[in-house]
Scaffold this active site. Structure first.
Site: not given
Ligand code: SAH
Length: 223
Positions: A67
């Site tokens: 993010s």
């Molecule tokens: N907090 C993360 C941001 C990652 S982007 C960081 O600091 O890097 C968002 C993430 O949400 C992705 O890895 C995606 O695979 C995950 N995601 C999307 N839908 C999801 C779901 N239903 N359950 C769990 N994770 C999910």
């Protein structure tokens, strides 16, 4: 010796540049991010999680992103301001693990859920020294039943339409959800704050102007 000193100094300066960008971005929304959060972000280098010092999201593979630093700072700031007690946080969307690492400095225990198996394994490896983080490979809509009661849920993928009703059931009274969310009727997503008031999920306004955002989508199921 001198080289490693110079390297550390450069890394330190780069982190400070990132912090200045976050502060400037927050100021444009008339928000002062808590110094506690900024200090934590100074100590946890984003580059170890696949990010850069730019105030933008960055690809981490599998079509996902780490993010944007301002969004990490803002969402964590809201958690610190509004969570009744800092015992148990739940993150939906582990991704790189950067947000979970920051949460682990504030909350006694952090559970983070990731739906993509490869990202789950990478984040587990990266975060193995953080003893108060548990990472689960699951769909964030249905976490395993044996979880503790949760003070705050942070969702780091964007939700369009209704929030899963399961989330409210896991929350303590007065517990909060911080989430990039657009309702059925809206085109653009914004960072929203919700509170569990007597089992009802109520939106809490935290700023005069909406803070729009772009996040990778919340996708049901795991793979
Ligand atoms: N907090 C993360 C941001 C990652 S982007 C960081 O600091 O890097 C968002 C993430 O949400 C992705 O890895 C995606 O695979 C995950 N995601 C999307 N839908 C999801 C779901 N239903 N359950 C769990 N994770 C999910």
């Amino acid at each position: 010796m001198l080289n490693s000193f110079k390297k550390n100094l450069t890394e330190r300066n780069q982190v400070l540049i990132m912090i200045d960008k976050i502060k400037a971005h927050a100021k444009s929304h008339h928000i002062n991010i808590s110094p506690t959060i900024l200090n934590i972000m100074k100590e946890i280098p984003r580059k170890h999680f696949g990010g850069t010092i730019d105030d933008s999201a960055h690809p981490i593979g599998y079509g996902q992103t780490i993010s944007q630093p301002f969004m990490v700072a803002l969402m964590t700031h809201l958690l610190l301001q509004y969570t009744p007690q800092l015992n148990q946080a739940l993150e939906i969307g582990t991704g790189s693990g950067y947000q979970a690492a920051i949460l682990a400095r504030l909350f006694k225990k952090v559970t983070s859920i990731e739906r993509i198996q490869a990202l789950y394994h990478e984040a587990r490896k990266r975060l193995h020294t953080f003893k108060n983080i548990q990472i689960i490979h699951a769909d964030g809509k249905h976490i395993p039943h044996n979880h503790d009661s949760i003070d705050a849920i942070i969702v780091t993928c964007g939700i369009q339409g209704s929030l899963p009703s399961s989330w409210i059931n896991w929350l303590n009274p007065q517990g909060i959800i911080v989430v990039p969310h657009s309702t059925h009727l809206e085109d653009s997503m914004r960072i929203r704050l919700y509170k569990n008031i007597n089992g009802c999920i109520v939106e809490v306004p935290y700023n005069n102007q909406p803070i729009h955002c772009r996040f990778v989508p919340f996708v049901p199921g795991r793979n």
